[in-house]
Design a protein around this motif. Structure first.
Motif, mmCIF file in Angstrom:
data_model
loop_
_atom_site.group_PDB
_atom_site.id
_atom_site.type_symbol
_atom_site.label_atom_id
_atom_site.label_comp_id
_atom_site.label_asym_id
_atom_site.label_seq_id
_atom_site.Cartn_x
_atom_site.Cartn_y
_atom_site.Cartn_z
ATOM 1 N N LEU A 162 -1.760 6.516 -16.238
ATOM 2 C CA LEU A 162 -1.192 5.515 -17.136
ATOM 3 C C LEU A 162 -2.258 4.756 -17.917
ATOM 4 C CD1 LEU A 162 1.774 4.152 -15.004
ATOM 5 C CD2 LEU A 162 1.775 5.873 -16.813
ATOM 6 N N TRP A 163 -3.475 4.770 -17.420
ATOM 7 C CA TRP A 163 -4.564 4.166 -18.204
ATOM 8 C C TRP A 163 -4.780 4.955 -19.493
ATOM 9 C CZ3 TRP A 163 -6.965 -0.403 -16.965
ATOM 10 C CH2 TRP A 163 -8.011 -0.779 -17.809
ATOM 11 N N GLY A 218 -2.852 4.418 -9.552
ATOM 12 C CA GLY A 218 -3.932 5.363 -9.797
ATOM 13 C C GLY A 218 -3.434 6.761 -10.103
ATOM 14 N N LYS A 219 -4.119 7.758 -9.576
ATOM 15 C CA LYS A 219 -3.789 9.159 -9.854
ATOM 16 C C LYS A 219 -2.524 9.624 -9.153
ATOM 17 C CE LYS A 219 -7.504 9.883 -12.338
ATOM 18 N NZ LYS A 219 -7.413 10.140 -13.801
ATOM 19 N N SER A 220 -1.975 8.761 -8.308
ATOM 20 C CA SER A 220 -0.741 9.172 -7.633
ATOM 21 C C SER A 220 0.468 9.123 -8.561
ATOM 22 C CB SER A 220 -0.485 8.268 -6.417
ATOM 23 O OG SER A 220 -0.178 6.953 -6.825
ATOM 24 N N PHE A 221 0.305 8.486 -9.714
ATOM 25 C CA PHE A 221 1.387 8.445 -10.697
ATOM 26 C C PHE A 221 0.835 8.963 -12.017
ATOM 27 C CE2 PHE A 221 4.233 7.017 -13.904
ATOM 28 C CZ PHE A 221 5.471 6.826 -13.316
ATOM 29 N N ALA A 264 0.815 -1.228 0.000
ATOM 30 C CA ALA A 264 0.000 0.000 0.000
ATOM 31 C C ALA A 264 0.835 1.257 0.000
ATOM 32 C CB ALA A 264 -0.951 -0.015 1.201
ATOM 33 N N ASP A 265 1.799 1.350 -0.899
ATOM 34 C CA ASP A 265 2.664 2.534 -0.912
ATOM 35 C C ASP A 265 2.956 2.944 -2.344
ATOM 36 O OD1 ASP A 265 4.407 4.565 -0.242
ATOM 37 O OD2 ASP A 265 6.112 3.218 0.010
ATOM 38 N N PRO A 266 2.190 3.839 -2.915
ATOM 39 C CA PRO A 266 1.037 4.562 -2.360
ATOM 40 C C PRO A 266 -0.232 4.180 -3.109
ATOM 41 C CG PRO A 266 2.120 5.928 -3.972
ATOM 42 C CD PRO A 266 2.738 4.566 -4.074
#
Length: 860
Positions: A802-803, A792-795, A690-692
């Motif tokens: 990335l989707w 998700g939106k953290s990257f 779970a990071d992140p």
């Protein structure tokens, strides 16, 4: 449920129902390894195209737009003559590896127009010139171009043979009235400005199994009437082939013309080539009067009006056994026959209407349907017993002794007699292990049972070597393909589960998954024991399917000595680990004993990932890219800075598991947390909880976020890897910055070649130094989706998740499949020009290029 779906459900219970007859006839049996009995393995020279019409095959048959039963005992195909050709057109023509200026290449124009997975309906279109086929011109011009490695291939359309539209489009349709009752409609459309003559010779014959000294009974075809042949086989039963009013019925034997081929004193009559001799040269006039044989044809002479069509209808069907046959089979039933064809067309439409997403354009729906058709037409009966092939047959001269230690001599346990999915039915009429894995993904959308069967088959004892190695391909079973079968098995499992309407937390066909998992454990062990020369978790593997991508031939001894620590070899093994981990956790839904082996693969991945990221040679910090490394005999290592798609393969090793999955496997989760807590130096950047991520989950990735960002910077740069059509196999940066390495007096060079190969490596018929390849692009898209699921939106990359990046790549790849106005259907090429997207290589490699059908399916 559509009618076709009901058929598929029926044949899942009994393979000898609707699958009994299918498009299993090869397009090229000549020039194959299995027909080669030469001392030096020169398969192309030992059995050339000029022999094919006169020489009986040992292991299989070929033909034009043909079908056979599932054991290829009885075959049916079309032969043609335009009144001009020097030979009867019974099979597709192409150049051998030595004749083609970029390796072997079919020199014909044809399309797999339609097909259903049960083979209830099949459609094939062949474009036949009305002038004499330019055999000599194609050979001579391609030979001339061999002197210029940058010259394009000289194709049939380049000869001008189709000028003024002087050609026939021959459409062959098969429609099953039952599992062993087949309606055949052959339609010849004259596209030219004048009426033109055409001879149609639909041909029925038995595969020759009786000439090899094994006392195999010879089956028989007899003339039952002026319009009906009767074919009798000891095991297949009795079939009739009938037409309404054929011009003539001819018979001969499917046996070699030994006098013509080898100068024996045996008569040249009543042989395999008799029909051509009779029609073109009137040399075997007995064809029309013979009453018995093993090869038969109906002869129909047509004069086809300009811009019009003429059709020939036939029916091939099983009859009662001869001892119960009281009278001739029923007379021709034209209305009922036409109705069968119309119904099967409608059922095919209904079946494919359920597959295409609502958002797909009409063009995309047609591309998807023809991709599926090409997959289905690429099924082929493949027969080879290596033990018998090496030792020879009792009815034939013994093979040269050199063969006992030559090609495939270590694979005596290989013994295939199966329907396999071929990469390309002419250019590659033999299975290739990693191609097959990719084929199963689109196959799973239309026929999951067949997809699962293909994956299981290559892991069975008569394919897999006792050591655990999977056979690579016919030319060298001992070569090494990337280990993608675990990935394919899991994807097929999930695709089928979704088709069944089950949720992600519900088990699918775990019997299949368990069966293949146990076999893949053996294959995984082979990789660990055989392809880690230094025992340091950095793997080799040879060419690994990427032919000429390296500085050297990666399957040959290195000119420098030492070993090559391969970025892709190690990345594939990391991916293999994660695929096996994911399968084990899936099986834990029904059997918790798989937790132990899941733990094994999780920890093994961490060890590989740590070695990969801390070797000091595979990652170049300045370039932000992964490279192969050369380990010399003195122990020194040297990075080989070729920016190729090899450096993207590490991204494929990524998996994440959510909290619900972890709750089902408490022992696995407990052990994993202990391992992470006590070995943090190994887990850094490659395994974390779970990071992140978007929710509580464990994430495994060979590439950490910082390196991922740097790799994507190059991969998505139009000046490097990103083309308008997808990701290139070599960075365009090498266009003006070729890599050179001098070893002794030899200089090795790698430059950006976006088109055909300019290297003779691996036969020169494929190129990984610039063009786009569908399978690795597909894996990259899937990996980006997995990263997005984890982060998700953290990257974000350039403000996009990335989707969105994966979706953009998908659309680029879909746009690759184009159809010229002069073509009625689509072609699915082996690979594509890195700048223009033009199709290259094998023109009917619908196998892995059919992945476009999956991209279209998931684009909604």
């Amino acid at each position: 449920m559509t009618t076709e779906e009901r058929r598929l459900a029926e044949q899942a219970q009994d393979a000898d129902t609707w699958r009994l007859w299918g498009p299993y006839l090869a397009e090229r049996q000549w020039g194959t390894v299995r027909e080669d009995y030469s001392p030096d393995g020169s398969a192309w020279d030992y059995f050339p195209h000029d022999h094919a019409r006169s020489r009986a095959y040992r292991w299989g048959e070929d033909g034009l737009a043909g079908i056979s039963d599932i054991r290829q005992r009885l075959c049916f195909a079309l032969a043609l003559w335009n009144g001009q050709d020097p030979i009867l057109k019974e099979r597709l023509f192409g150049l051998t590896n030595g004749e083609g200026n970029h390796g072997e290449d079919v020199k014909e124009l044809y399309w797999y127009a339609d097909a259903t997975p049960s083979h209830s309906y099949l459609k094939y279109v062949y474009r036949y010139p009305q002038r004499a086929f330019p055999y000599a011109q194609l050979i001579e011009e391609n030979a001339r171009r061999k002197h210029d490695p940058h010259a394009t291939e000289f194709e049939l359309e380049d000869t001008g043979i189709f000028a003024e539209k002087r050609y026939f489009d021959i459409t062959v349709e098969y429609a099953k009235a039952g599992i062993d009752d087949i309606v055949v409609c052959i339609t010849a459309f004259n596209a030219g400005p004048e009426d033109a003559p055409l001879w149609l010779l639909p041909t029925l014959w038995f595969r020759n199994r009786w000439s090899w000294g094994k006392n195999t009974p010879r089956p028989e075809i007899t003339r039952l009437s002026d319009s009906i042949f009767l074919a009798q086989h000891q095991r297949l039963g009795t079939y009739t082939l009938e037409a309404a009013h054929p011009s003539a019925l001819w018979l001969t034997h499917n046996e070699s013309n030994t006098q013509l081929l080898w100068g024996t004193l045996e008569s040249t009559q009543n042989k395999k080539d008799a029909f051509g001799d009779q029609l073109l040269h009137a040399q075997d006039n007995a064809c029309e009067s013979r009453e018995r044989g093993t090869k038969a044809c109906l002869v129909e002479q047509l004069l086809v009006p300009a811009n019009a069509s003429k059709s020939l209808w036939l029916r091939l069907r099983r009859q009662a056994e001869p001892n119960t046959l009281q009278e001739a089979p029923p007379l021709w039933e034209p209305e009922a026959t036409a109705l069968v064809l119309a119904q099967r067309r409608q059922e095919a439409d209904a079946f494919y209407d359920t597959l295409a997403p609502a958002s797909a354009t009409a063009e995309q729906k047609q591309v998807q349907r023809e991709a599926f058709a090409g997959l289905i037409w690429s099924k082929q009966f493949y027969r080879l017993d290596v033990d018998q092939w090496l030792d020879g047959d009792p009815g034939q001269p013994p093979p040269p002794g050199q063969r006992k230690s030559g090609r495939n001599s270590a694979w005596r346990t290989f013994n295939a007699a199966d329907i396999l999915s071929m990469p390309d039915c002419w250019e590659y009429p033999w299975f290739a292990a990693w191609d097959t894995a990719f084929h199963t993904i689109p196959f799973a959308l239309i026929d999951p049972e067949f997809a699962k069967h293909q994956l299981l088959l290559l892991c069975r004892e008569w394919y897999m070597h006792p050591s655990g190695q999977l056979p690579a391909y016919e030319w060298a079973f001992g070569d090494v393909n990337p280990p993608v079968h675990a990935w394919a098995a899991l994807r097929v499992y999930k695709i089928e589960r979704k088709k069944q309407g089950k949720g992600r937390d519900e088990p699918g066909d775990t019997v299949f998954l368990e069966r293949i998992f146990h076999k893949l454990l053996i294959n995984f062990t082979w990789w660990v024991n055989r392809k880690d020369a230094q025992d340091n978790n950095l793997f080799e593997g040879g060419f690994l399917g990427l032919d000429n991508i390296g500085v050297f031939d990666r399957s040959a001894p290195l000119p420098t000595g030492g070993t090559l620590e391969q970025c892709d070899g190690t990345a594939w093994m990391a991916m293999f680990c994660l695929n096996m981990l994911a399968i084990a956790l899936e099986l834990c839904k029904t059997d918790p004993t798989y937790e132990d082996v899941a733990t094994k693969f999780a920890e093994h991945f961490v060890y590989i990932a740590h070695a990969f990221n801390h070797s000091g040679v595979l990652w170049d910090e300045d370039d932000g890219w992964f490279y192969d490394a050369l380990r010399l005999p003195d122990g020194s290592t040297h990075r080989l800075p070729v920016r190729s798609i090899v450096g993207l393969i590490p991204l494929f090793a990524v998996e994440s598991f959510d909290s619900e999955t972890l709750k089902r496997v408490p022992d696995f989760t407990k052990r994993l947390k202990w391992f992470m807590a006590h070995k943090p130096e190994l887990c850094q950047e490659v395994a974390h909880l779970a990071d992140p991520g978007q929710s509580e989950r464990v994430i495994f990735s060979l590439v950490g976020q910082e390196r991922l960002r740097r790799v994507l910077k190059r991969a998505l740069d139009p000046e490097e890897f990103l083309s308008p059509y997808g990701i290139r196999s070599l960075s365009a940066w090498h266009r003006s910055h070729p890599f050179r390495l001098t070893v002794g007096s030899q200089t090795y060079r790698v430059a950006y070649d976006p088109g055909d190969s300019t290297s003779g490596m691996f036969g020169g018929n494929s190129n990984w130094r610039g063009p786009l390849w569908m399978p690795l692009n597909y894996l990259l898209i899937e990996s980006l989706q997995k990263f997005d699921y984890a982060y998700g939106k953290s990257f974000l990359y350039n403000d996009n998740d990335l989707w969105a990046v994966a979706t953009d790549l998908s659309q680029r790849l879909i746009s690759l499949i184009q159809r010229p106005d002069s073509h009625p259907h689509y072609l699915f090429h082996e690979y594509f020009h890195g700048d223009t997207g033009r199709g290259l290589g094998a023109s009917h490699q619908t196998g892995w290029t059919a992945l476009v059908a999956k991209l279209i399916a998931q684009a909604s």
